[in-house]
Design a protein around this motif. Structure first.
Motif, PDB file in Angstrom:
ATOM      1  N   UNK A   1       0.836  -1.214   0.000  1.00  0.00           N
ATOM      2  CA  UNK A   1       0.000   0.000   0.000  1.00  0.00           C
ATOM      3  C   UNK A   1       0.869   1.262   0.000  1.00  0.00           C
ATOM      4  N   UNK A   2       1.876   1.279   0.862  1.00  0.00           N
ATOM      5  CA  UNK A   2       2.714   2.490   0.978  1.00  0.00           C
ATOM      6  C   UNK A   2       3.594   2.676  -0.260  1.00  0.00           C
ATOM      7  N   UNK A   3       4.123   1.572  -0.812  1.00  0.00           N
ATOM      8  CA  UNK A   3       4.916   1.677  -2.051  1.00  0.00           C
ATOM      9  C   UNK A   3       4.052   2.322  -3.135  1.00  0.00           C
ATOM     10  N   UNK A   4       2.810   1.832  -3.245  1.00  0.00           N
ATOM     11  CA  UNK A   4       1.894   2.347  -4.270  1.00  0.00           C
ATOM     12  C   UNK A   4       1.602   3.828  -4.035  1.00  0.00           C
ATOM     13  N   UNK A   5       1.339   4.179  -2.772  1.00  0.00           N
ATOM     14  CA  UNK A   5       1.050   5.589  -2.451  1.00  0.00           C
ATOM     15  C   UNK A   5       2.219   6.505  -2.798  1.00  0.00           C
ATOM     16  N   UNK A   6       3.432   5.977  -2.708  1.00  0.00           N
ATOM     17  CA  UNK A   6       4.619   6.804  -2.988  1.00  0.00           C
ATOM     18  C   UNK A   6       5.016   6.765  -4.467  1.00  0.00           C
ATOM     19  N   UNK A   7       4.160   6.151  -5.298  1.00  0.00           N
ATOM     20  CA  UNK A   7       4.415   6.175  -6.743  1.00  0.00           C
ATOM     21  C   UNK A   7       5.247   5.021  -7.262  1.00  0.00           C
ATOM     22  N   UNK A   8       5.439   3.981  -6.438  1.00  0.00           N
ATOM     23  CA  UNK A   8       6.134   2.776  -6.907  1.00  0.00           C
ATOM     24  C   UNK A   8       5.132   1.787  -7.483  1.00  0.00           C
ATOM     25  N   UNK A   9       5.639   0.730  -8.115  1.00  0.00           N
ATOM     26  CA  UNK A   9       4.757  -0.278  -8.723  1.00  0.00           C
ATOM     27  C   UNK A   9       5.071  -1.651  -8.126  1.00  0.00           C
ATOM     28  N   UNK A  10       4.093  -2.246  -7.455  1.00  0.00           N
ATOM     29  CA  UNK A  10       4.297  -3.548  -6.801  1.00  0.00           C
ATOM     30  C   UNK A  10       3.970  -4.666  -7.796  1.00  0.00           C
ATOM     31  N   UNK A  11       4.906  -5.596  -7.954  1.00  0.00           N
ATOM     32  CA  UNK A  11       4.734  -6.646  -8.966  1.00  0.00           C
ATOM     33  C   UNK A  11       4.311  -7.997  -8.400  1.00  0.00           C
ATOM     34  N   UNK A  12       4.644  -8.266  -7.149  1.00  0.00           N
ATOM     35  CA  UNK A  12       4.368  -9.618  -6.613  1.00  0.00           C
ATOM     36  C   UNK A  12       3.851  -9.579  -5.177  1.00  0.00           C
ATOM     37  N   UNK A  13       3.171 -10.654  -4.803  1.00  0.00           N
ATOM     38  CA  UNK A  13       2.831 -10.976  -3.408  1.00  0.00           C
ATOM     39  C   UNK A  13       2.897 -12.505  -3.334  1.00  0.00           C
ATOM     40  N   UNK A  14       2.942 -13.049  -2.128  1.00  0.00           N
ATOM     41  CA  UNK A  14       3.056 -14.515  -2.054  1.00  0.00           C
ATOM     42  C   UNK A  14       2.408 -15.053  -0.783  1.00  0.00           C
ATOM     43  N   UNK A  15       2.305 -16.362  -0.699  1.00  0.00           N
ATOM     44  CA  UNK A  15       2.043 -17.020   0.590  1.00  0.00           C
ATOM     45  C   UNK A  15       2.778 -18.351   0.563  1.00  0.00           C
ATOM     46  N   UNK A  16       2.515 -19.223   1.530  1.00  0.00           N
ATOM     47  CA  UNK A  16       3.327 -20.433   1.577  1.00  0.00           C
ATOM     48  C   UNK A  16       3.031 -21.372   0.399  1.00  0.00           C
ATOM     49  N   UNK A  17       2.000 -21.062  -0.411  1.00  0.00           N
ATOM     50  CA  UNK A  17       1.709 -21.897  -1.580  1.00  0.00           C
ATOM     51  C   UNK A  17       2.445 -21.476  -2.841  1.00  0.00           C
ATOM     52  N   UNK A  18       2.972 -20.249  -2.875  1.00  0.00           N
ATOM     53  CA  UNK A  18       3.649 -19.753  -4.073  1.00  0.00           C
ATOM     54  C   UNK A  18       3.486 -18.246  -4.188  1.00  0.00           C
TER      55      UNK A  18
END
Ligand code: NDP
Length: 451
Positions: free
Chosen positions: A251-268
């Motif tokens: 959320x904060x990366x996005x608010x500061x104008x960055x672009x988030x490419x990935x998220x994960x959990x223990x499945x992948x």
């Protein structure tokens, strides 16, 4: 006795290994700190004579207990719970509770040890502790989680208190679990007091606590980048995890104008080349916190994204990397891949996510690297503010807490540069955090004598 006659780093670590057999995570955490502290103590005979590091690496106490509960099919289940009270030289023990099948005494000892330095770095009066159980909340009904939390607190309550030990959340322990545990503490003791942080806002919680760790990790990254004349804006970020820390970092990366490419959990992990914007982050929060679903479902819903089963996200090319899931989730090879792909900064939302070999890769390549004990200290710092609010019976608003969090992270960054500046413009944030965190605790312990 001259300093050279005291044990050296190798002898010290041999002793730690011998006294803590089979506790790899704890030994790893102590080793990471000890390498910097031995260098710092080289000419400081008083720390050697008082055995300060040896004392910090021996928890004040560890409470281990049985937690019995009944599942929805009326089976009796037995788990093990712990509270590790590592050090209270500068304030009441403070640190989260983790519910995960991988929880062992070694994991909690490493976390409590790290927490001691982290809490010191915040500048607030908090000692270090950590607790948890080998309970898996995944797939359990609300009623089962409630019965487990109540049983856990029925033992834990006698070891904690607002001036003794103030636990909070961690992996597997969010608002729901804190609510059940706080309710049980209040029922047993008959007292409403700030014994847990991360509480709901209706009953004494801080407005900024849920966001604090993830936002703080990005503020720390922002400070590191600023120190080198860079910014988050326009940069791509790879994030692991999809829980509290990961979603708020995104959320904060996005608010500061960055672009988030990935998220994960223990499945992948999921890779979304279009970027994970606020709307998608809200969708993930709902998936994880309300539906209690899996991150793979993201790729079914947002069809431009792909799901990579059983994989971690570190081979996705990026400018910034934020490991926000768990310990030892980024190894030497993965660190090399990140460096080869041109990563500029790494900020750890999780605790000890990078292995010691991985950290060496970042240092050798002179990548900006913010270790968890500094970068994710925003969470416990706002917990410290929640303790103050509860004691004073006051409540600060979101905006005010946001300003305090920003200032606290800037202060932590400053302390790290004070002790970590290598003289060539590069800052060793691990060394900076270890020494600054150690010094305050060590000086307090010296003042107390042998206790
Ligand atoms: P959550 O339970 O909210 O989320 C944890 C995330 O990490 C989930 O996506 C989980 O996936 C994933 N994860 C957990 N274990 C593993 C594993 N073995 N392999 C791969 N993925 C895994 O926890 P938090 O976000 O609160 O905590 C994340 C990290 O941040 C931890 O290291 C914690 O100690 C640290 N931290 C948290 C603070 C806080 O305020 N909450 C404060 C400071 C540090 P899955 O759903 O599949 O389990």
């Amino acid at each position: 006795m001259p300093v050279s006659d005291h044990v050296n780093l190798e002898q010290f670590m041999e002793g730690v290994k011998k006294r803590n057999p089979g506790q790899a995570e704890f030994v790893q955490a102590v080793h990471e700190v000890a390498q910097d502290i031995f260098e710092f103590m080289a000419d400081k005979v008083e720390y050697h004579e008082a055995q300060i590091l040896r004392r910090i690496a021996e928890p004040d106490r560890i409470v281990s207990f049985r937690v019995c509960w009944e599942d929805d099919n009326h089976n009796i289940r037995v788990q093990r719970g712990w509270r590790v009270q590592n050090n209270n030289a500068i304030g009441p023990y403070k640190g989260g509770i983790r519910f995960h099948p991988s929880v062992t005494e070694s994991v909690l000892k490493f976390l409590a040890f790290e927490q001691t330095f982290k809490n010191s770095l915040t500048g607030l009066p908090m000692g270090g502790g950590k607790g948890g159980a080998n309970f898996n909340p995944k797939g359990k009904s609300d009623a089962e989680v409630m019965r487990f939390c109540q049983s856990f607190m029925t033992e834990l309550y006698r070891h904690i208190g607002p001036d003794t030990d103030v636990p909070a959340g961690d992996i597997g322990v969010g608002g729901r679990e804190i609510g059940y545990m706080f309710g049980q503490y209040k029922r047993i003791t008959g007292r409403w007091e700030g014994v847990l942080t991360g509480k709901g806002q209706e009953y004494g919680g801080s407005q900024m606590r849920p966001e604090a760790t993830g936002y703080g990790a990005v503020y720390f990254l922002q400070n590191m980048l600023k120190h080198q004349g860079m910014d988050v804006e326009g940069h791509t970020a790879v994030i692991s995890g999809s829980g509290n820390v990961a979603t708020h970092a995104a959320e904060k990366i996005t608010q500061l104008g960055g672009k988030v490419l990935t998220l994960s959990d223990s499945g992948g992990f999921i890779h979304d080349p279009d970027g994970i914007d606020q709307e998608k982050i809200d969708w993930v929060k709902n998936l994880k916190n309300v539906k209690r679903g899996r991150i793979s479902e993201y790729a079914d819903h947002f069809t431009n994204a792909s799901f990579h089963e059983g994989k971690r996200p570190w081979d996705v090319s990026c400018d910034l990397a934020l490991p926000c899931a768990t310990q030892n989730e980024l190894n030497e090879d993965e660190a090399k891949t990140l460096v080869d792909n041109g990563v500029k900064g790494v900020s750890e939302g999780a605790n000890m996510p990078t292995t010691l070999d991985g950290v060496k890769v970042f240092h050798d390549a002179k990548i900006l690297y913010g270790p968890g004990k500094a970068a994710n200290a925003g969470g416990v710092a706002v917990s410290g503010l929640e303790m103050s609010q509860n004691s004073e019976r006051i409540s600060w608003n979101h905006e005010r807490l946001g300003e305090m969090l920003t200032d606290l992270m800037e202060g932590i960054h400053e302390k790290c540069t004070e002790y970590g500046d290598q003289g060539d413009g590069y800052v060793d944030y691990v060394k900076g955090a270890n020494i600054a965190g150690f010094k305050k605790v060590a000086d307090a312990m010296l003042a107390f004598g042998v206790v």
